[in-house]
Scaffold this active site. Sequence first.
Site, PDB file in Angstrom:
ATOM      1  N   ARG A  82      -5.617   0.618 -63.059  1.00  0.00           N
ATOM      2  CA  ARG A  82      -4.635   0.628 -61.745  1.00  0.00           C
ATOM      3  C   ARG A  82      -4.047  -0.282 -61.485  1.00  0.00           C
ATOM      4  NH1 ARG A  82      -8.621   3.468 -57.617  1.00  0.00           N
ATOM      5  NH2 ARG A  82      -6.509   3.191 -56.573  1.00  0.00           N
ATOM      6  N   ARG A  87      -6.629   4.485 -51.949  1.00  0.00           N
ATOM      7  CA  ARG A  87      -6.634   4.224 -50.389  1.00  0.00           C
ATOM      8  C   ARG A  87      -5.172   3.805 -50.195  1.00  0.00           C
ATOM      9  NH1 ARG A  87     -10.942   6.442 -52.675  1.00  0.00           N
ATOM     10  NH2 ARG A  87     -11.958   7.304 -51.007  1.00  0.00           N
ATOM     11  N   LEU A 125      -7.574   0.514 -37.080  1.00  0.00           N
ATOM     12  CA  LEU A 125      -6.621  -0.653 -36.609  1.00  0.00           C
ATOM     13  C   LEU A 125      -5.009   0.431 -36.830  1.00  0.00           C
ATOM     14  CD1 LEU A 125      -8.387  -3.818 -38.010  1.00  0.00           C
ATOM     15  CD2 LEU A 125      -8.119  -2.830 -35.471  1.00  0.00           C
ATOM     16  N   CYS A 143     -14.768   4.036 -50.285  1.00  0.00           N
ATOM     17  CA  CYS A 143     -14.692   3.808 -51.635  1.00  0.00           C
ATOM     18  C   CYS A 143     -15.726   2.781 -51.973  1.00  0.00           C
ATOM     19  CB  CYS A 143     -13.149   3.427 -52.224  1.00  0.00           C
ATOM     20  SG  CYS A 143     -12.894   1.586 -51.661  1.00  0.00           S
ATOM     21  N   ARG A 199     -13.627   1.241 -45.692  1.00  0.00           N
ATOM     22  CA  ARG A 199     -12.187   1.294 -45.546  1.00  0.00           C
ATOM     23  C   ARG A 199     -11.546   2.249 -44.550  1.00  0.00           C
ATOM     24  NH1 ARG A 199     -10.034  -0.114 -51.002  1.00  0.00           N
ATOM     25  NH2 ARG A 199      -8.320  -0.728 -49.694  1.00  0.00           N
ATOM     26  N   PRO A 200     -11.928   1.990 -43.257  1.00  0.00           N
ATOM     27  CA  PRO A 200     -11.458   2.564 -42.039  1.00  0.00           C
ATOM     28  C   PRO A 200     -10.134   2.333 -41.643  1.00  0.00           C
ATOM     29  CG  PRO A 200     -12.698   0.663 -41.379  1.00  0.00           C
ATOM     30  CD  PRO A 200     -12.702   0.560 -42.746  1.00  0.00           C
ATOM     31  N   ILE A 201      -9.260   3.268 -41.035  1.00  0.00           N
ATOM     32  CA  ILE A 201      -7.848   3.066 -40.732  1.00  0.00           C
ATOM     33  C   ILE A 201      -7.622   3.014 -39.198  1.00  0.00           C
ATOM     34  CG2 ILE A 201      -7.012   3.921 -42.846  1.00  0.00           C
ATOM     35  CD1 ILE A 201      -6.191   6.478 -40.866  1.00  0.00           C
ATOM     36  N   ASP A 249     -10.251 -10.033 -53.466  1.00  0.00           N
ATOM     37  CA  ASP A 249      -9.756  -9.525 -54.939  1.00  0.00           C
ATOM     38  C   ASP A 249      -9.987 -10.494 -55.951  1.00  0.00           C
ATOM     39  OD1 ASP A 249      -8.929  -7.221 -53.407  1.00  0.00           O
ATOM     40  OD2 ASP A 249      -6.725  -7.788 -53.491  1.00  0.00           O
ATOM     41  N   ILE A 268     -15.128  -9.633 -46.586  1.00  0.00           N
ATOM     42  CA  ILE A 268     -13.945  -8.598 -46.274  1.00  0.00           C
ATOM     43  C   ILE A 268     -14.644  -7.174 -46.709  1.00  0.00           C
ATOM     44  CG2 ILE A 268     -11.656  -8.077 -46.566  1.00  0.00           C
ATOM     45  CD1 ILE A 268     -11.646 -10.882 -45.623  1.00  0.00           C
ATOM     46  N   LYS A 303       0.955  -5.591 -57.433  1.00  0.00           N
ATOM     47  CA  LYS A 303       0.714  -4.240 -57.179  1.00  0.00           C
ATOM     48  C   LYS A 303       0.646  -3.939 -55.723  1.00  0.00           C
ATOM     49  CE  LYS A 303      -3.743  -3.136 -56.989  1.00  0.00           C
ATOM     50  NZ  LYS A 303      -4.539  -2.241 -55.786  1.00  0.00           N
ATOM     51  N   ASN A 304       0.068  -4.935 -54.945  1.00  0.00           N
ATOM     52  CA  ASN A 304      -0.372  -4.866 -53.548  1.00  0.00           C
ATOM     53  C   ASN A 304       1.076  -5.108 -52.663  1.00  0.00           C
ATOM     54  OD1 ASN A 304      -2.724  -3.874 -54.072  1.00  0.00           O
ATOM     55  ND2 ASN A 304      -3.806  -5.713 -53.317  1.00  0.00           N
TER      56      ASN A 304
HETATM   57  N1  EPU Z   1     -10.579  -2.711 -41.729  1.00  0.00           N
HETATM   58  C1  EPU Z   1     -10.760  -1.994 -40.360  1.00  0.00           C
HETATM   59  N2  EPU Z   1      -9.849  -1.253 -39.923  1.00  0.00           N
HETATM   60  C2  EPU Z   1      -8.747  -0.763 -40.236  1.00  0.00           C
HETATM   61  C3  EPU Z   1      -8.407  -1.439 -41.569  1.00  0.00           C
HETATM   62  C4  EPU Z   1      -9.172  -2.346 -42.020  1.00  0.00           C
HETATM   63  O1  EPU Z   1     -12.053  -2.459 -39.968  1.00  0.00           O
HETATM   64  O2  EPU Z   1      -8.304  -0.059 -39.681  1.00  0.00           O
HETATM   65  C5  EPU Z   1     -11.207  -3.657 -42.047  1.00  0.00           C
HETATM   66  C6  EPU Z   1     -11.715  -3.275 -43.542  1.00  0.00           C
HETATM   67  O3  EPU Z   1     -12.838  -2.265 -43.663  1.00  0.00           O
HETATM   68  C7  EPU Z   1     -11.971  -4.785 -44.207  1.00  0.00           C
HETATM   69  C8  EPU Z   1     -10.960  -5.545 -43.574  1.00  0.00           C
HETATM   70  O4  EPU Z   1     -10.639  -4.862 -42.174  1.00  0.00           O
HETATM   71  O5  EPU Z   1     -13.447  -4.910 -43.930  1.00  0.00           O
HETATM   72  C9  EPU Z   1      -9.728  -5.708 -44.272  1.00  0.00           C
HETATM   73  O6  EPU Z   1      -9.393  -4.662 -44.909  1.00  0.00           O
HETATM   74  P1  EPU Z   1      -7.560  -4.401 -45.131  1.00  0.00           P
HETATM   75  O7  EPU Z   1      -7.183  -3.357 -44.257  1.00  0.00           O
HETATM   76  O8  EPU Z   1      -6.844  -5.711 -44.974  1.00  0.00           O
HETATM   77  O9  EPU Z   1      -7.595  -3.928 -46.739  1.00  0.00           O
HETATM   78  P2  EPU Z   1      -6.277  -3.040 -47.066  1.00  0.00           P
HETATM   79  O10 EPU Z   1      -5.023  -3.263 -46.623  1.00  0.00           O
HETATM   80  O11 EPU Z   1      -6.781  -1.306 -47.132  1.00  0.00           O
HETATM   81  C10 EPU Z   1      -5.477  -4.527 -49.057  1.00  0.00           C
HETATM   82  C11 EPU Z   1      -5.498  -4.316 -50.645  1.00  0.00           C
HETATM   83  C12 EPU Z   1      -6.942  -4.646 -51.074  1.00  0.00           C
HETATM   84  C13 EPU Z   1      -7.568  -5.711 -50.659  1.00  0.00           C
HETATM   85  C14 EPU Z   1      -7.387  -5.941 -49.097  1.00  0.00           C
HETATM   86  C15 EPU Z   1      -8.035  -7.285 -48.638  1.00  0.00           C
HETATM   87  C16 EPU Z   1      -3.708  -2.885 -51.059  1.00  0.00           C
HETATM   88  C17 EPU Z   1      -3.188  -1.724 -51.576  1.00  0.00           C
HETATM   89  N3  EPU Z   1      -4.768  -3.366 -50.933  1.00  0.00           N
HETATM   90  O12 EPU Z   1      -6.515  -3.569 -48.759  1.00  0.00           O
HETATM   91  O13 EPU Z   1      -6.527  -4.518 -52.538  1.00  0.00           O
HETATM   92  O14 EPU Z   1      -8.542  -5.930 -51.218  1.00  0.00           O
HETATM   93  O15 EPU Z   1      -6.026  -5.614 -48.608  1.00  0.00           O
HETATM   94  O16 EPU Z   1      -7.130  -8.114 -49.093  1.00  0.00           O
HETATM   95  O17 EPU Z   1      -2.810  -3.909 -50.635  1.00  0.00           O
HETATM   96  C18 EPU Z   1      -7.320  -4.459 -54.856  1.00  0.00           C
HETATM   97  O18 EPU Z   1      -6.237  -4.827 -55.076  1.00  0.00           O
HETATM   98  O19 EPU Z   1      -8.130  -4.409 -55.825  1.00  0.00           O
HETATM   99  C19 EPU Z   1      -7.596  -4.197 -53.449  1.00  0.00           C
HETATM  100  C20 EPU Z   1      -8.704  -3.461 -53.051  1.00  0.00           C
END
Ligand code: EPU
Length: 422
Positions: A398, A91, A124, A115, A120-122, A306, A328, A22-23
């Site tokens: 999902r 997200r 970065l 969530c 889940r900030p963006i 995960d 995480i 999925k990811n």
């Molecule tokens: N973070 C920041 N700033 C950002 C982005 C992230 O501080 O701009 C923080 C997050 O709050 C978190 C950490 O960095 O503490 C890691 O988050 P990451 O950005 O890596 O998560 P993601 O890319 O949004 C993906 C997977 C998640 C998985 C995480 C970590 C997808 C669609 N989602 O999310 O998958 O938990 O990486 O490996 O690829 C799931 O499948 O159940 C799921 C939640």
Amino acid sequence: MESFLIKGGVPLHGEVTISGSKNAALPIMAAALLTDEPCVLHRVPDLSDTRFMVKILESLGATARSEAGTLTIHARKIKGYADYDLVRKMRGSICIAGPLLARLKRARISLPGGCIIGARPINLHLKGFAALGAKIKIEGGYVEASVRKLTGNSVFLGGRAGPTVLGTANVMMAATLGEGVTVIESAACEPEVVDLANFLQAMGANIAGAGSPTITITGVPKLHGAEHNIIPDRIEAATFLIAAGATDGEVTLKGARGDHLRAVIDKLSEAGVAVERSGANLVARRKSRLKPADVTTMPYAGFPTDVQAQMMSLLALAPGISIITERIFESRFMHVSELARLGADIEIEGPSAIVKGGRPLSGAPVMASDLRASAALVIAGLAAKGSTQVNRIYHLDRGYEGMDLKLRGLGARIARVEEQAA
Ligand code: EPU
């Protein structure tokens, strides 16, 4: 709403085929926006999240055709706007931002919001776009990014919890069509990032170092259509390995990648579950009685967040004390109180859960709160005595393709029922 009704206590036996990831699929589907030519993706899992991503791509003007796990996406002409109703439901949809910015030089996307598992900030993702020259404006709950010309730069994407997976994907995708060389430092090393880089390269991108903390992207003027096989889902695989150990069964995983699962296999071994390679397959069975283990979630190649919830279900069955630390996502312990309803003895202490394992689990109605928490409850239900009803399994749909069917194939007594009818 649907639930799973599980009659527990049956060891799982047999073979299960692991679906596409999925990811990996979600950002790769978004990458199809980078070209006006068709892209053909094989082994796309049939999940509500991938169907939803198709809807988002269609709302942007792309066409999508799905046949037997192969998805053809054609983004001949697209627009750069995604509204709140689309983005807030998933997200992961934020990974359309990089491709839109690269292709159209502008993107207007609703901020995803938090969530159940954390904030889940963006920030970065946006830092990366800004480093490539984009102007970023946040207004009315939307982020607007625009640029005359994306220009290569060096950007450090490490955050407070380490690298960001989708942030790395987004900046990598944006940089493919930029001018000059972009270097992402502290890039996420997850196999899903590597799979995306492989697809982008098949489209004509120039990327080196994916899978390491430094990724170098040399911009090219145009990308073309490509065909790609999505990697197997390492989280689904880990879930079945754990379910085999929790039920004291023996399960053969077909199509799983052991090299993507080293941290999980290592912890399972410590907990008394052996995972062995047999040809192209992985076989899981107990090698001793279950033993406690301490687990800390980390970015790849560490133990995945995960799989934290599923591992907690296993360790709840292991006599002794296990400490599970979540590094995480700050609030990814929603399953703890539901596992307690099945008889597990778990206390939360800051970022750690102290699991006093070995108490017998007995079936009860429980509520799924997110995708991986749902999987943990299913595993606990399979191992518990009596009937467990896992409510709100739309979370599970999902991210797990036909989980009930796959478990039934392994001998589990599990049925999908309407919540009120159960
Ligand atoms: N973070 C920041 N700033 C950002 C982005 C992230 O501080 O701009 C923080 C997050 O709050 C978190 C950490 O960095 O503490 C890691 O988050 P990451 O950005 O890596 O998560 P993601 O890319 O949004 C993906 C997977 C998640 C998985 C995480 C970590 C997808 C669609 N989602 O999310 O998958 O938990 O990486 O490996 O690829 C799931 O499948 O159940 C799921 C939640």
